[in-house]
Design a protein around this motif. Structure first.
Motif, PDB file in Angstrom:
ATOM      1  N   ARG A 298       0.911  -1.360   0.011  1.00 40.13           N
ATOM      2  CA  ARG A 298      -0.027   0.077  -0.002  1.00 40.13           C
ATOM      3  C   ARG A 298       0.976   1.396  -0.012  1.00 40.13           C
ATOM      4  O   ARG A 298       1.856   1.309   0.886  1.00 40.13           O
ATOM      5  CB  ARG A 298      -1.087   0.059   1.206  1.00 40.13           C
ATOM      6  CG  ARG A 298      -1.883   1.320   1.358  1.00 40.13           C
ATOM      7  CD  ARG A 298      -2.773   1.377   2.287  1.00 40.13           C
ATOM      8  NE  ARG A 298      -3.513  -0.027   2.872  1.00 40.13           N
ATOM      9  CZ  ARG A 298      -4.481  -0.320   2.223  1.00 40.13           C
ATOM     10  NH1 ARG A 298      -5.373   0.544   1.679  1.00 40.13           N
ATOM     11  NH2 ARG A 298      -5.348  -1.593   2.459  1.00 40.13           N
ATOM     12  N   LEU A 299       0.575   2.001  -1.038  1.00 37.44           N
ATOM     13  CA  LEU A 299       1.203   3.387  -1.131  1.00 37.44           C
ATOM     14  C   LEU A 299       0.851   4.479  -0.138  1.00 37.44           C
ATOM     15  O   LEU A 299      -0.395   4.340   0.422  1.00 37.44           O
ATOM     16  CB  LEU A 299       1.146   4.211  -2.496  1.00 37.44           C
ATOM     17  CG  LEU A 299       2.048   3.159  -3.457  1.00 37.44           C
ATOM     18  CD1 LEU A 299       1.646   3.652  -5.005  1.00 37.44           C
ATOM     19  CD2 LEU A 299       3.398   2.915  -3.337  1.00 37.44           C
ATOM     20  N   PRO A 300       1.371   5.409   0.330  1.00 41.57           N
ATOM     21  CA  PRO A 300       0.947   6.449   1.156  1.00 41.57           C
ATOM     22  C   PRO A 300      -0.371   6.953   0.693  1.00 41.57           C
ATOM     23  O   PRO A 300      -1.503   7.473   1.547  1.00 41.57           O
ATOM     24  CB  PRO A 300       1.978   7.439   1.204  1.00 41.57           C
ATOM     25  CG  PRO A 300       3.307   6.768   0.993  1.00 41.57           C
ATOM     26  CD  PRO A 300       2.703   5.926  -0.101  1.00 41.57           C
ATOM     27  N   ASP A 301      -0.619   7.210  -0.598  1.00 41.28           N
ATOM     28  CA  ASP A 301      -2.062   7.682  -1.086  1.00 41.28           C
ATOM     29  C   ASP A 301      -3.092   6.715  -1.047  1.00 41.28           C
ATOM     30  O   ASP A 301      -4.042   7.199  -1.695  1.00 41.28           O
ATOM     31  CB  ASP A 301      -1.745   8.390  -2.585  1.00 41.28           C
ATOM     32  CG  ASP A 301      -1.329   7.437  -3.409  1.00 41.28           C
ATOM     33  OD1 ASP A 301      -1.303   6.247  -3.312  1.00 41.28           O
ATOM     34  OD2 ASP A 301      -1.078   8.004  -4.484  1.00 41.28           O
ATOM     35  N   GLY A 302      -2.812   5.426  -0.657  1.00 42.39           N
ATOM     36  CA  GLY A 302      -3.845   4.561  -0.512  1.00 42.39           C
ATOM     37  C   GLY A 302      -3.914   3.357  -1.810  1.00 42.39           C
ATOM     38  O   GLY A 302      -4.637   2.621  -1.884  1.00 42.39           O
ATOM     39  N   ARG A 303      -3.249   4.072  -2.882  1.00 40.47           N
ATOM     40  CA  ARG A 303      -2.968   3.070  -3.868  1.00 40.47           C
ATOM     41  C   ARG A 303      -2.288   1.730  -3.658  1.00 40.47           C
ATOM     42  O   ARG A 303      -1.685   1.544  -2.696  1.00 40.47           O
ATOM     43  CB  ARG A 303      -2.761   3.671  -5.235  1.00 40.47           C
ATOM     44  CG  ARG A 303      -3.378   4.935  -5.749  1.00 40.47           C
ATOM     45  CD  ARG A 303      -3.017   5.671  -7.003  1.00 40.47           C
ATOM     46  NE  ARG A 303      -1.633   6.078  -6.689  1.00 40.47           N
ATOM     47  CZ  ARG A 303      -0.803   6.376  -7.301  1.00 40.47           C
ATOM     48  NH1 ARG A 303      -0.683   5.780  -8.882  1.00 40.47           N
ATOM     49  NH2 ARG A 303       0.364   6.798  -7.106  1.00 40.47           N
TER      50      ARG A 303
ATOM     51  N   ARG B  73       0.910  -1.181  -5.188  1.00 42.93           N
ATOM     52  CA  ARG B  73       1.984  -1.339  -6.071  1.00 42.93           C
ATOM     53  C   ARG B  73       2.601  -2.594  -6.040  1.00 42.93           C
ATOM     54  O   ARG B  73       2.547  -3.087  -4.903  1.00 42.93           O
ATOM     55  CB  ARG B  73       3.117  -0.309  -5.863  1.00 42.93           C
ATOM     56  CG  ARG B  73       4.470  -0.393  -6.925  1.00 42.93           C
ATOM     57  CD  ARG B  73       5.493   0.286  -6.657  1.00 42.93           C
ATOM     58  NE  ARG B  73       6.023  -0.058  -5.295  1.00 42.93           N
ATOM     59  CZ  ARG B  73       7.120   0.459  -4.701  1.00 42.93           C
ATOM     60  NH1 ARG B  73       7.820   1.269  -5.461  1.00 42.93           N
ATOM     61  NH2 ARG B  73       7.415   0.290  -3.658  1.00 42.93           N
TER      62      ARG B  73
ATOM     63  N   ASP C  40       3.982  -2.303   5.087  1.00 44.63           N
ATOM     64  CA  ASP C  40       3.322  -1.904   4.229  1.00 44.63           C
ATOM     65  C   ASP C  40       2.639  -2.975   2.998  1.00 44.63           C
ATOM     66  O   ASP C  40       1.956  -2.792   2.240  1.00 44.63           O
ATOM     67  CB  ASP C  40       4.091  -0.979   3.424  1.00 44.63           C
ATOM     68  CG  ASP C  40       4.141   0.489   4.008  1.00 44.63           C
ATOM     69  OD1 ASP C  40       3.431   0.717   4.796  1.00 44.63           O
ATOM     70  OD2 ASP C  40       5.298   1.167   3.667  1.00 44.63           O
TER      71      ASP C  40
END
Length: 94
Positions: A30-35, A37, A67
């Motif tokens: 999970r990326l910091p913006d909620g998306r 990868r 994460d």
């Protein structure tokens, strides 16, 4: 008759462990913006909460273990095809 909605529920599981170093894995983090990868490659190390994966292009990606929302072992990447071998077709007769 009512309308029935069919929902899709993703099954997220973490099956990669530090003992899988050297195996090919995929990690979804999970990326910091909620998306999300995905990282695919060979698990290089898992130390002090940091997972390092070497990608096919040789680059190493690092991700915090906290994460990672899903992970699994994947089959080894098949060797790249270099082209078809010469079949002898089209060669002039001797």
């Amino acid at each position: 008759m009512g309308v029935h909605e069919v929902g899709y529920v993703a099954r997220l599981a973490n099956t990669v462990t530090p003992q899988d170093v050297g195996r090919r894995v995929t990690l979804r983090n999970r990326l910091p913006d909620g998306r999300f990868r995905d990282i695919v490659g060979v698990l290089e190390s898992w130390e002090d909460g940091v997972i390092r994966v070497r990608r096919r292009d040789g680059e190493t990606a690092a991700v915090e273990a906290r994460d990672v929302v899903a992970s699994r072992i994947v089959p080894q990447h098949p060797p790249r095809r270099r082209g078809r071998p010469d079949t002898g077709r089209g060669d002039p007769a001797p």
